[in-house]
Design a protein around this motif. Structure first.
Motif, PDB file in Angstrom:
ATOM      1  N   LEU A  50       0.901  -1.152  -0.433  1.00  0.00           N
ATOM      2  CA  LEU A  50      -0.299   0.042  -0.716  1.00  0.00           C
ATOM      3  C   LEU A  50       0.928   1.833   0.442  1.00  0.00           C
ATOM      4  CD1 LEU A  50      -2.771   0.647   1.597  1.00  0.00           C
ATOM      5  CD2 LEU A  50      -0.860   1.863   2.086  1.00  0.00           C
ATOM      6  N   ARG A  51       1.640   1.335   1.104  1.00  0.00           N
ATOM      7  CA  ARG A  51       3.127   2.643   0.594  1.00  0.00           C
ATOM      8  C   ARG A  51       3.211   2.388  -0.660  1.00  0.00           C
ATOM      9  NH1 ARG A  51       4.603   2.212   7.165  1.00  0.00           N
ATOM     10  NH2 ARG A  51       2.935   2.518   8.402  1.00  0.00           N
ATOM     11  N   GLU A  52       4.210   1.521  -1.414  1.00  0.00           N
ATOM     12  CA  GLU A  52       4.272   1.889  -2.466  1.00  0.00           C
ATOM     13  C   GLU A  52       3.653   2.611  -3.536  1.00  0.00           C
ATOM     14  OE1 GLU A  52       6.896  -1.061  -4.968  1.00  0.00           O
ATOM     15  OE2 GLU A  52       4.561  -2.474  -4.740  1.00  0.00           O
ATOM     16  N   ALA A  53       2.464   1.882  -3.612  1.00  0.00           N
ATOM     17  CA  ALA A  53       1.229   2.465  -4.241  1.00  0.00           C
ATOM     18  C   ALA A  53       1.250   4.336  -3.891  1.00  0.00           C
ATOM     19  CB  ALA A  53       0.394   1.520  -3.895  1.00  0.00           C
ATOM     20  N   GLN A  54       1.323   4.401  -2.466  1.00  0.00           N
ATOM     21  CA  GLN A  54       1.013   5.743  -2.673  1.00  0.00           C
ATOM     22  C   GLN A  54       2.134   6.560  -3.110  1.00  0.00           C
ATOM     23  OE1 GLN A  54       0.548   5.083   1.806  1.00  0.00           O
ATOM     24  NE2 GLN A  54      -1.729   5.902   2.427  1.00  0.00           N
ATOM     25  N   GLU A  55       3.695   6.597  -2.703  1.00  0.00           N
ATOM     26  CA  GLU A  55       4.323   6.879  -3.737  1.00  0.00           C
ATOM     27  C   GLU A  55       4.578   7.081  -4.763  1.00  0.00           C
ATOM     28  OE1 GLU A  55       7.273   8.829  -1.455  1.00  0.00           O
ATOM     29  OE2 GLU A  55       5.621   7.826   0.207  1.00  0.00           O
ATOM     30  N   ALA A  56       4.335   5.970  -4.957  1.00  0.00           N
ATOM     31  CA  ALA A  56       4.285   5.627  -6.974  1.00  0.00           C
ATOM     32  C   ALA A  56       2.743   6.875  -7.177  1.00  0.00           C
ATOM     33  CB  ALA A  56       3.799   4.559  -7.149  1.00  0.00           C
ATOM     34  N   MET A  57       2.250   6.807  -6.415  1.00  0.00           N
ATOM     35  CA  MET A  57       0.968   7.954  -6.969  1.00  0.00           C
ATOM     36  C   MET A  57       1.111   9.229  -6.706  1.00  0.00           C
ATOM     37  SD  MET A  57      -2.134   6.290  -8.533  1.00  0.00           S
ATOM     38  CE  MET A  57      -2.801   8.283  -8.222  1.00  0.00           C
ATOM     39  N   HIS A  58       2.464   9.533  -5.873  1.00  0.00           N
ATOM     40  CA  HIS A  58       2.925  10.648  -6.009  1.00  0.00           C
ATOM     41  C   HIS A  58       3.992  11.230  -7.158  1.00  0.00           C
ATOM     42  CE1 HIS A  58       1.654  12.256  -2.009  1.00  0.00           C
ATOM     43  NE2 HIS A  58       1.985  11.237  -0.794  1.00  0.00           N
ATOM     44  N   ILE A  59       4.994  10.258  -7.087  1.00  0.00           N
ATOM     45  CA  ILE A  59       5.490  10.243  -8.513  1.00  0.00           C
ATOM     46  C   ILE A  59       4.533  10.114  -9.169  1.00  0.00           C
ATOM     47  CG2 ILE A  59       7.168   9.105  -9.721  1.00  0.00           C
ATOM     48  CD1 ILE A  59       7.930   7.918  -7.377  1.00  0.00           C
ATOM     49  N   ILE A  60       3.806   9.717  -9.702  1.00  0.00           N
ATOM     50  CA  ILE A  60       2.905   9.750 -11.146  1.00  0.00           C
ATOM     51  C   ILE A  60       1.727  11.416 -11.295  1.00  0.00           C
ATOM     52  CG2 ILE A  60       0.342   8.971 -12.485  1.00  0.00           C
ATOM     53  CD1 ILE A  60       1.572   5.996 -10.608  1.00  0.00           C
ATOM     54  N   GLN A  61       2.039  11.810  -9.981  1.00  0.00           N
ATOM     55  CA  GLN A  61       1.108  13.413  -9.931  1.00  0.00           C
ATOM     56  C   GLN A  61       2.270  14.253 -10.416  1.00  0.00           C
ATOM     57  OE1 GLN A  61       0.432  14.888  -6.286  1.00  0.00           O
ATOM     58  NE2 GLN A  61      -0.867  16.585  -6.619  1.00  0.00           N
ATOM     59  N   ALA A  62       3.557  14.154  -9.640  1.00  0.00           N
ATOM     60  CA  ALA A  62       4.811  15.319 -10.280  1.00  0.00           C
ATOM     61  C   ALA A  62       4.993  15.035 -11.665  1.00  0.00           C
ATOM     62  CB  ALA A  62       6.032  14.624  -9.427  1.00  0.00           C
ATOM     63  N   ASN A  63       4.764  14.044 -12.227  1.00  0.00           N
ATOM     64  CA  ASN A  63       4.694  13.727 -13.930  1.00  0.00           C
ATOM     65  C   ASN A  63       3.809  14.382 -14.928  1.00  0.00           C
ATOM     66  OD1 ASN A  63       7.467  12.592 -13.540  1.00  0.00           O
ATOM     67  ND2 ASN A  63       6.136   9.637 -13.560  1.00  0.00           N
ATOM     68  N   GLY A  64       2.720  14.892 -13.869  1.00  0.00           N
ATOM     69  CA  GLY A  64       1.826  15.815 -14.784  1.00  0.00           C
ATOM     70  C   GLY A  64       0.583  15.093 -14.531  1.00  0.00           C
ATOM     71  N   TRP A  65      -0.389  16.385 -13.913  1.00  0.00           N
ATOM     72  CA  TRP A  65      -1.632  16.361 -13.700  1.00  0.00           C
ATOM     73  C   TRP A  65      -2.687  15.551 -14.757  1.00  0.00           C
ATOM     74  CZ3 TRP A  65      -3.401  16.845  -9.013  1.00  0.00           C
ATOM     75  CH2 TRP A  65      -4.812  16.628  -8.844  1.00  0.00           C
ATOM     76  N   GLU A  66      -2.565  15.420 -15.628  1.00  0.00           N
ATOM     77  CA  GLU A  66      -3.088  14.231 -16.644  1.00  0.00           C
ATOM     78  C   GLU A  66      -3.218  13.277 -16.858  1.00  0.00           C
ATOM     79  OE1 GLU A  66       0.683  15.980 -18.678  1.00  0.00           O
ATOM     80  OE2 GLU A  66      -0.770  16.812 -17.862  1.00  0.00           O
ATOM     81  N   ASN A  67      -2.086  12.656 -16.083  1.00  0.00           N
ATOM     82  CA  ASN A  67      -2.110  11.083 -15.531  1.00  0.00           C
ATOM     83  C   ASN A  67      -2.837  10.472 -14.871  1.00  0.00           C
ATOM     84  OD1 ASN A  67       0.417  10.888 -17.033  1.00  0.00           O
ATOM     85  ND2 ASN A  67       1.684  11.846 -15.477  1.00  0.00           N
ATOM     86  N   LEU A  68      -3.556  11.666 -13.906  1.00  0.00           N
ATOM     87  CA  LEU A  68      -4.377  10.745 -12.528  1.00  0.00           C
ATOM     88  C   LEU A  68      -5.481  10.955 -13.557  1.00  0.00           C
ATOM     89  CD1 LEU A  68      -3.374  13.220  -9.738  1.00  0.00           C
ATOM     90  CD2 LEU A  68      -2.851  10.562 -10.399  1.00  0.00           C
ATOM     91  N   ALA A  69      -6.015   9.937 -14.667  1.00  0.00           N
ATOM     92  CA  ALA A  69      -8.006  10.108 -15.035  1.00  0.00           C
ATOM     93  C   ALA A  69      -8.612   9.120 -14.363  1.00  0.00           C
ATOM     94  CB  ALA A  69      -7.672   9.356 -16.320  1.00  0.00           C
ATOM     95  N   ASN A  70      -9.757   9.678 -14.661  1.00  0.00           N
ATOM     96  CA  ASN A  70     -10.977   8.552 -13.521  1.00  0.00           C
ATOM     97  C   ASN A  70     -10.780   7.087 -13.452  1.00  0.00           C
ATOM     98  OD1 ASN A  70     -11.294  11.048 -11.387  1.00  0.00           O
ATOM     99  ND2 ASN A  70     -12.997  10.835 -12.770  1.00  0.00           N
ATOM    100  N   GLY A  71     -10.955   6.334 -12.584  1.00  0.00           N
ATOM    101  CA  GLY A  71     -10.883   4.405 -13.161  1.00  0.00           C
ATOM    102  C   GLY A  71     -10.120   3.929 -11.675  1.00  0.00           C
ATOM    103  N   THR A  72     -10.364   2.734 -12.371  1.00  0.00           N
ATOM    104  CA  THR A  72      -9.515   1.556 -11.231  1.00  0.00           C
ATOM    105  C   THR A  72      -8.011   1.189 -12.106  1.00  0.00           C
ATOM    106  OG1 THR A  72     -11.226   0.936 -10.045  1.00  0.00           O
ATOM    107  CG2 THR A  72      -9.213  -0.355 -10.694  1.00  0.00           C
ATOM    108  N   PHE A  73      -6.840   1.336 -11.284  1.00  0.00           N
ATOM    109  CA  PHE A  73      -5.481   0.993 -11.536  1.00  0.00           C
ATOM    110  C   PHE A  73      -4.168   0.505 -10.609  1.00  0.00           C
ATOM    111  CE2 PHE A  73      -7.327   5.176 -13.498  1.00  0.00           C
ATOM    112  CZ  PHE A  73      -6.904   4.741 -14.889  1.00  0.00           C
ATOM    113  N   HIS A  74      -4.028   0.061 -11.341  1.00  0.00           N
ATOM    114  CA  HIS A  74      -2.396  -0.041 -10.759  1.00  0.00           C
ATOM    115  C   HIS A  74      -1.119  -0.183 -10.790  1.00  0.00           C
ATOM    116  CE1 HIS A  74      -2.508  -3.470 -13.774  1.00  0.00           C
ATOM    117  NE2 HIS A  74      -0.993  -3.687 -13.929  1.00  0.00           N
TER     118      HIS A  74
END
Length: 157
Positions: A50-74
């Motif tokens: 879970l913590r690994e996924a949280q850190e991944a989400m922060h990096i994905i957000q930093a790479n661009g807001w457009e990377n955060l589309a609605n849905g289910t992902f991993h």
């Protein structure tokens, strides 16, 4: 001599009665401790995923807001950074299922987050990460957080 024989019989019955009461309690305690330890090990591993996924989400957000589309992902590693792949993930070698659900956030007229009604806030996303497992006892860990866009400008590359 006869009273001594009768006393031994009473002592034997008392010993059998105590054993009948104490042994099931002790055995139940040992079994519960053993399965509890295995469940705790699973919870610790799931929390790490879970913590690994949280850190991944922060990096994905930093790479661009457009990377955060609605849905289910991993999360997946793409090149030298994190990215999102559709659907949930079964982590190989173990029985964990991890998923990240990204959804819109709604705010009322005062700017407070509401669960129904309100208008979509284009600069905030609700991120719900869950990791579940089935052995030894089906369970899961979940964390919900909000990611916000710090500026309303898109990143130019």
């Amino acid at each position: 001599m006869k009273s001594e024989n009768g006393q031994s019989l009473v002592e034997l019955l008392v010993a059998i009665g105590l054993a009948a009461i104490l042994l099931p309690a002790l055995l139940t305690g040992f079994v519960a401790t053993r399965s509890g330890r295995a469940q705790q090990d699973q919870r610790l591993k799931a929390t790490a995923y879970l913590r690994e996924a949280q850190e991944a989400m922060h990096i994905i957000q930093a790479n661009g807001w457009e990377n955060l589309a609605n849905g289910t992902f991993h999360p997946v590693v793409s090149g030298s950074t994190w990215a999102l792949a559709q659907g949930s993930e079964t982590i190989s070698g173990v029985n964990f299922i991890r998923q990240i659900v990204i959804s819109d956030v709604f705010r009322d007229g005062s700017g407070n987050i509401v669960t129904s009604g309100g208008t979509v806030d284009p600069s905030t996303k609700l991120i719900t990460i869950s990791v579940s497992w089935t052995n030894p006892i089906p369970s899961s860990v979940t964390a919900a957080s909000y990611l916000t866009r710090h500026t309303n400008q898109s990143r130019i590359e």
